[in-house]
Motif scaffolding. Sequence first.
Motif, mmCIF file in Angstrom:
data_model
loop_
_atom_site.group_PDB
_atom_site.id
_atom_site.type_symbol
_atom_site.label_atom_id
_atom_site.label_comp_id
_atom_site.label_asym_id
_atom_site.label_seq_id
_atom_site.Cartn_x
_atom_site.Cartn_y
_atom_site.Cartn_z
ATOM 1 N N VAL A 13 43.293 40.557 31.722
ATOM 2 C CA VAL A 13 41.860 40.644 31.987
ATOM 3 C C VAL A 13 41.089 40.910 30.701
ATOM 4 O O VAL A 13 40.056 40.292 30.458
ATOM 5 C CB VAL A 13 41.586 41.712 33.057
ATOM 6 C CG1 VAL A 13 40.094 41.985 33.185
ATOM 7 C CG2 VAL A 13 42.154 41.262 34.391
ATOM 8 N N TRP A 72 32.807 48.521 29.820
ATOM 9 C CA TRP A 72 33.015 47.077 29.873
ATOM 10 C C TRP A 72 31.696 46.320 30.010
ATOM 11 O O TRP A 72 31.603 45.149 29.628
ATOM 12 C CB TRP A 72 33.927 46.708 31.057
ATOM 13 C CG TRP A 72 33.351 47.046 32.411
ATOM 14 C CD1 TRP A 72 33.410 48.243 33.050
ATOM 15 C CD2 TRP A 72 32.609 46.177 33.274
ATOM 16 N NE1 TRP A 72 32.755 48.184 34.264
ATOM 17 C CE2 TRP A 72 32.264 46.925 34.436
ATOM 18 C CE3 TRP A 72 32.224 44.830 33.207
ATOM 19 C CZ2 TRP A 72 31.539 46.379 35.499
ATOM 20 C CZ3 TRP A 72 31.498 44.289 34.263
ATOM 21 C CH2 TRP A 72 31.162 45.063 35.390
ATOM 22 N N ASP A 190 32.896 39.034 33.557
ATOM 23 C CA ASP A 190 33.342 40.073 34.493
ATOM 24 C C ASP A 190 32.213 40.299 35.489
ATOM 25 O O ASP A 190 31.245 40.986 35.190
ATOM 26 C CB ASP A 190 33.685 41.356 33.736
ATOM 27 C CG ASP A 190 34.871 41.160 32.794
ATOM 28 O OD1 ASP A 190 35.851 40.517 33.210
ATOM 29 O OD2 ASP A 190 34.816 41.637 31.650
ATOM 30 N N ILE A 192 31.898 41.632 38.934
ATOM 31 C CA ILE A 192 32.564 42.304 40.048
ATOM 32 C C ILE A 192 31.702 42.381 41.300
ATOM 33 O O ILE A 192 32.200 42.719 42.383
ATOM 34 C CB ILE A 192 33.018 43.719 39.642
ATOM 35 C CG1 ILE A 192 31.808 44.626 39.387
ATOM 36 C CG2 ILE A 192 33.905 43.660 38.416
ATOM 37 C CD1 ILE A 192 32.178 46.076 39.142
ATOM 38 N N HIS A 240 36.178 37.269 36.300
ATOM 39 C CA HIS A 240 37.043 38.347 36.788
ATOM 40 C C HIS A 240 36.334 39.108 37.892
ATOM 41 O O HIS A 240 35.165 39.464 37.769
ATOM 42 C CB HIS A 240 37.395 39.311 35.652
ATOM 43 C CG HIS A 240 37.974 40.603 36.133
ATOM 44 N ND1 HIS A 240 39.152 40.667 36.841
ATOM 45 C CD2 HIS A 240 37.526 41.881 36.042
ATOM 46 C CE1 HIS A 240 39.412 41.926 37.148
ATOM 47 N NE2 HIS A 240 38.437 42.680 36.687
ATOM 48 N N CYS A 242 36.886 42.480 40.573
ATOM 49 C CA CYS A 242 37.685 43.621 41.006
ATOM 50 C C CYS A 242 36.798 44.534 41.842
ATOM 51 O O CYS A 242 35.614 44.262 42.036
ATOM 52 C CB CYS A 242 38.311 44.365 39.837
ATOM 53 S SG CYS A 242 37.213 45.520 38.994
ATOM 54 N N ASN A 245 37.137 50.144 38.589
ATOM 55 C CA ASN A 245 38.272 50.564 37.774
ATOM 56 C C ASN A 245 37.799 51.616 36.782
ATOM 57 O O ASN A 245 37.199 51.299 35.772
ATOM 58 C CB ASN A 245 38.859 49.355 37.039
ATOM 59 C CG ASN A 245 40.174 49.666 36.356
ATOM 60 O OD1 ASN A 245 41.070 50.243 36.967
ATOM 61 N ND2 ASN A 245 40.308 49.270 35.100
ATOM 62 N N GLU A 275 41.856 40.318 42.038
ATOM 63 C CA GLU A 275 42.627 41.534 42.294
ATOM 64 C C GLU A 275 43.414 41.389 43.596
ATOM 65 O O GLU A 275 42.821 41.186 44.661
ATOM 66 C CB GLU A 275 41.641 42.698 42.380
ATOM 67 C CG GLU A 275 42.250 44.054 42.591
ATOM 68 C CD GLU A 275 41.171 45.138 42.605
ATOM 69 O OE1 GLU A 275 41.296 46.082 41.830
ATOM 70 O OE2 GLU A 275 40.214 45.018 43.390
ATOM 71 N N GLN A 335 45.721 43.238 37.658
ATOM 72 C CA GLN A 335 44.590 43.074 38.568
ATOM 73 C C GLN A 335 43.281 43.413 37.890
ATOM 74 O O GLN A 335 42.223 42.988 38.328
ATOM 75 C CB GLN A 335 44.814 43.916 39.834
ATOM 76 C CG GLN A 335 43.930 45.116 40.039
ATOM 77 C CD GLN A 335 44.252 46.270 39.098
ATOM 78 O OE1 GLN A 335 45.268 46.266 38.402
ATOM 79 N NE2 GLN A 335 43.376 47.260 39.058
ATOM 80 N N CYS A 336 43.312 44.172 36.808
ATOM 81 C CA CYS A 336 42.102 44.544 36.077
ATOM 82 C C CYS A 336 42.508 44.906 34.657
ATOM 83 O O CYS A 336 43.694 44.846 34.299
ATOM 84 C CB CYS A 336 41.407 45.730 36.772
ATOM 85 S SG CYS A 336 39.686 45.978 36.234
ATOM 86 N N SER A 340 38.735 49.928 31.515
ATOM 87 C CA SER A 340 37.380 49.404 31.712
ATOM 88 C C SER A 340 36.343 50.290 31.039
ATOM 89 O O SER A 340 35.264 49.841 30.683
ATOM 90 C CB SER A 340 37.080 49.285 33.204
ATOM 91 O OG SER A 340 37.984 48.396 33.822
#
Length: 368
Positions: A13, A72, A190, A192, A240, A242, A245, A275, A335-336, A340
Amino acid sequence: MPNHKPPFRADQVGSLLRSTALHEARDRKARGEIDAAALKTVEDAEIRKLIAKQEAVGLKGVTDGEYRRAYWHFDFLEELDGVDAIAADSGMNFKGGVTIPKALRITGKVGFSGHPMLEHFRFLRDNVQPGSTPKMTIPGPSMLHYRGGRKMINMGIYPEMDAFYADVGAAYNKAVHAFYDIGCRYLQLDDISFAYLCDPAQREMLRSRGDDPEHQPEIYAGMVREALKDKPADLAVTMHLCRGNFLSTFIASGGYEPIADLLFNSMPVDGYFMEWDNDRSGGFEPLRFLPKGKHVVLGLVTSKTGVLEDRDALLRRIEEASKYIALDQLCLSPQCGFASTEEGNTLAEDEQWAKLSMIVEVAKEVWG
């Protein structure tokens, strides 16, 4: 079936546990014992070591581990035109921890007129070995809205939200092309929010603050489409997803079914890091919506604990996923990220590298 273009059969990731030397240098900078130039010297040295470690375990997509960031997302977003970082009343509430109280406020027209992370990418580009692909990770455009919503956007600047969404998409489009112009050929968004929108509690949070959770995913997808308008053919873009995190904790739960069709078919994204390391992510059935020509990177290896996954169990789960899409459309990753935020997850560095090494080995066994 080796894959020579991103995303790679064995991938990651992006964020990696910060080294002891980096933590110490950041602490010294916070206490005023060293200046920004001295911190950069340490960052440069530690990133060079990190690059070498990634290449040594066999990863083709190489990052700087987000070593120059505290978060992140904040570190990128707060450098956009019209965005200010402010102290918040409280941090983000994870199921097991709370982040430092920080937020973003929109105080001017959102735009992109340059960014410190362009230089971060140049350093990565100049220090990878031939055969490695430098990978840049940035938060997706929805992240400028999802955390704070309307209340963090100056009403005088943006009386109508459509203008805000349009400006964010346009700013991101400039960012995408700016990274491309300096040699980036592997860019990750990213984003999410799409996974969060699978959680009924998160959808209720949006509704309670005045957003429409039924309509919001399409708004966010539109921002991504604008960001990737006129995307160069040789630029690989992944997304990405998730469910949170931070110090090995999480926020959201829920399978991908509510957003799968939109996710896979409405945005010009080449691959998706998703994820799937536990039951909170649901089953693989949503993969049936993935069109030909796109890839999904199965996040089957958790970054939240140091326990090494069972190799045979990973092989079985990859086989299970291949019932819904062709094996050639699948890849493997954690998964991540492992960090982060700069605090990092609760595992040791050697455990992190063991997981990444195993991913490379399993990928070779499955895809050759």
